[in-house]
Scaffold this active site. Structure first.
Site, PDB file in Angstrom:
ATOM      1  N   HIS A 218     -17.737   0.741   3.199  1.00 36.23           N
ATOM      2  CA  HIS A 218     -17.908   1.602   2.030  1.00 36.23           C
ATOM      3  C   HIS A 218     -19.374   1.892   1.701  1.00 36.23           C
ATOM      4  CE1 HIS A 218     -13.724   0.871   1.661  1.00 36.23           C
ATOM      5  NE2 HIS A 218     -13.804  -0.280   1.029  1.00 36.23           N
TER       6      HIS A 218
ATOM      7  N   VAL B 132       7.494  -4.226  15.168  1.00 42.15           N
ATOM      8  CA  VAL B 132       6.448  -3.470  15.866  1.00 42.15           C
ATOM      9  C   VAL B 132       5.949  -4.175  17.126  1.00 42.15           C
ATOM     10  CG1 VAL B 132       5.689  -2.288  13.766  1.00 42.15           C
ATOM     11  CG2 VAL B 132       4.607  -4.464  14.426  1.00 42.15           C
TER      12      VAL B 132
ATOM     13  N   ASP C 276     -11.568   5.436   5.159  1.00 40.63           N
ATOM     14  CA  ASP C 276     -12.411   4.693   4.233  1.00 40.63           C
ATOM     15  C   ASP C 276     -12.163   5.363   2.888  1.00 40.63           C
ATOM     16  OD1 ASP C 276     -14.611   3.929   2.527  1.00 40.63           O
ATOM     17  OD2 ASP C 276     -15.627   3.192   4.308  1.00 40.63           O
ATOM     18  N   HIS C 277     -11.434   4.680   2.001  1.00 38.23           N
ATOM     19  CA  HIS C 277     -10.962   5.381   0.808  1.00 38.23           C
ATOM     20  C   HIS C 277     -12.097   5.800  -0.126  1.00 38.23           C
ATOM     21  CE1 HIS C 277     -10.971   1.230  -0.887  1.00 38.23           C
ATOM     22  NE2 HIS C 277     -11.292   1.843  -2.006  1.00 38.23           N
TER      23      HIS C 277
ATOM     24  N   ARG D 239      10.030  -3.632   8.902  1.00 36.03           N
ATOM     25  CA  ARG D 239      10.805  -4.708   9.520  1.00 36.03           C
ATOM     26  C   ARG D 239      12.115  -4.963   8.783  1.00 36.03           C
ATOM     27  NH1 ARG D 239       7.755  -9.863  11.924  1.00 36.03           N
ATOM     28  NH2 ARG D 239       9.882 -10.024  12.725  1.00 36.03           N
TER      29      ARG D 239
ATOM     30  N   GLU E  23     -17.461  -4.923  -9.183  1.00 33.04           N
ATOM     31  CA  GLU E  23     -16.112  -5.106  -9.683  1.00 33.04           C
ATOM     32  C   GLU E  23     -16.084  -6.244 -10.695  1.00 33.04           C
ATOM     33  OE1 GLU E  23     -13.095  -4.312  -6.140  1.00 33.04           O
ATOM     34  OE2 GLU E  23     -14.564  -5.837  -5.599  1.00 33.04           O
TER      35      GLU E  23
ATOM     36  N   LEU F  93       0.823  -1.206   0.000  1.00 33.60           N
ATOM     37  CA  LEU F  93       0.000   0.000   0.000  1.00 33.60           C
ATOM     38  C   LEU F  93       0.857   1.255   0.000  1.00 33.60           C
ATOM     39  CD1 LEU F  93      -2.852   1.224   0.163  1.00 33.60           C
ATOM     40  CD2 LEU F  93      -2.638   1.173   2.649  1.00 33.60           C
TER      41      LEU F  93
END
Length: 498
Positions: free
Chosen positions: A242, A88, A179-180, A44, A218, A15
């Protein structure tokens, strides 16, 4: 815009490479980043800073080429970036990160404004937030903010547990849940369309609107996400976040003031007014589907159960259609239809508002098509309005005509650019508030339970279709139909009216 340090966890991930670094670079080119800032990548991998910068340069190269900027611009952007290798899960590693952040703040004379972006697997959200607090990274003389990706939990109980842990380190107003879909320009435009245009504001109610259709389909299948998707499904992956966000945006009342607090308040009111579903309601108002083998865009594709990583007897939903009622004076009696699916004939995200047709069959004995407002969100962006007119060549026959207002999507900012810019400026309008998330999980819980108990039939639909026939029948019960499907079929057959 105040100077700050942007700390990106998961900086070597997919991403970050595909979306986050290109978005940051575009903001830099457009001079939409603070005059002074630093970016600290966290991952990492034991990269040197030089190795990491080469990776970032590759990430932004396409954006630089499209923007027609030279290498000096890229190098200037890269000069603000540092890298720290962190496990992390190990609290001691955060001390090295704290040291790097302090060093950047001292080197560039930055105030202690820190933005933490967690581009990591969801099981690390609370772990990282806790270590950020324990390490002292939260102890700032300026502001601090936390951006997290979806999914926010996998059910109501896990979402509440996660939120409780995050709120131990950050206040609600400091948490930015991405929330894209809320970053898409046309979704952001809904507010202006509804409230800045009296012609629409006056008819944005049950007196004039017959139904609302929200579609996000989609053409792709599960791809390489089977490990996640086969335990999630369309209801968790798309509807809970969404699709319900789009519902809230389209159905909210005019806020007292157009600002983040009031808009989010009105969105929450919508979710509070959405009629809960009991088991019987789920059976009547929800269609569950899974794609089978078929032909899509001239290519044969396998069924969902034959996809790599999917269980041979999987009951996972790849398609969901729902009829939703909002028990609110503004929307009483207006059905909202939601659907989303994979391996559908056409990729499309749009909202179609069908207006009531009081003159149907009574205008000089002619059939009149209803007016439609079509809000195209993806892949095209724009607004279409279907109205009726006389065809003089056909003795005044009434025919629907569509007026298009399209925008050049290639020129619009990417969703992540807009969302990152908002977070940097402290504008939370287009981020999900915890109460929106909680109410959405609460509402879908009976549907999830019905799916888990197989109380809702799983209809197999051919890849390359518009989904199960039962989805169309859901609308026929009220005398409606999916307009997008009819529109495309008319185009292919050369017919231009209903």
């Amino acid at each position: 815009m105040k100077a700050m340090t942007f700390v990106l966890f998961g900086a070597t991930g997919d991403l970050a490479k595909r979306k986050i670094f290109p978005a940051l670079f575009n903001l830099y080119v457009d001079q939409k980043l603070p005059a002074s800032y630093a970016i600290v990548g966290v991952g990492r991998r034991t990269y040197t800073v030089a190795e990491f910068l080469r990776s970032v340069e590759q990430s932004v190269s396409d954006a630089a080429q499209r923007r027609e900027v030279d290498s000096s611009c890229i190098h200037a952007f890269l000069s603000t970036i540092r890298y720290v290798s962190v496990d992390v899960t190990q609290k001691d590693d955060y001390l090295a990160l704290l040291g790097q952040v302090i060093q950047c703040e001292q080197e560039w004379n930055l105030p202690q404004n820190r933005l933490f972006y967690l581009s990591v697997a969801p099981e690390f959200f609370d772990v990282i937030a806790g270590h950020i607090k324990a390490s002292g990274l939260c102890e700032t003389t300026g502001w601090k903010r936390l951006i997290i990706e979806k999914p926010f939990g996998r059910d109501l109980q896990s979402a509440e547990a996660l939120n409780e842990k995050l709120c131990a380190s950050f206040a609600e107003e400091e948490i930015y849940r991405i929330d894209h879909y809320l970053g898409k320009p046309m979704v952001r435009n809904l507010e202006a369309i509804e409230f800045a245009n009296p012609i629409f504001q006056a008819i944005w109610n049950n007196k004039y609107i017959a139904n609302v259709q929200i579609t996000a389909n989609e053409t792709v299948g599960v791809e390489d996400r089977a490990g996640y998707y086969d335990h999630a499904g369309a209801l968790r992956d798309m509807v809970q976040n969404h699709m319900l966000q789009l519902l809230m945006m389209i159905a909210m009342h005019l806020p007292n003031r157009i600002n983040a607090k009031e808009i989010r308040k009105e969105k929450r009111k919508v979710m509070e007014a959405v009629r809960p579903m009991e088991t019987e309601d789920v059976m009547r108002s929800v269609v569950r589907g899974q794609y089978g083998a078929g032909n899509l865009q001239g290519h044969s594709v396998v069924s969902y159960r034959d996809e790599p990583g999917v269980e041979a007897d999987s009951m996972t939903d790849t398609f969901v259609a729902l009829r939703v009622w909002i028990d609110d004076p503004l929307w009483s009696g207006v059905p909202f239809y939601i659907r989303t699916g994979k391996r559908i004939k056409e990729k499309s995200t749009k909202i179609i508002i069908e207006f009531k047709n009081p003159l149907e069959g009574s205008y000089r004995n002619q059939q009149t098509a209803p007016n439609l407002l079509i809000l195209n969100i993806n892949p095209e962006e724009g607004i279409s309005l279907q109205v009726n007119q006389k065809n003089a060549a056909e003795r005044g026959k009434l025919e629907p005509v569509t007026v298009d207002f399209s925008t050049d999507a290639s020129q619009a900012p990417e969703a992540y650019e807009l969302l990152l810019s908002d977070a940097i400026q402290g504008d939370s309008t287009y981020f999900a508030h915890w109460m929106e998330v909680k109410l959405a999980w609460k509402w879908v819980t009976p549907i999830l339970e019905a799916f888990a108990q197989n109380q809702v039939p799983l209809h197999v639909y051919p890849a390359g279709s518009y989904g199960p026939q039962e989805s169309a029948e859901l609308l026929m019960e009220q005398g409606f139909s999916w307009w997008q499907d009819e529109e495309r079929e008319r185009e292919m057959s050369g017919v231009h009216s209903r």
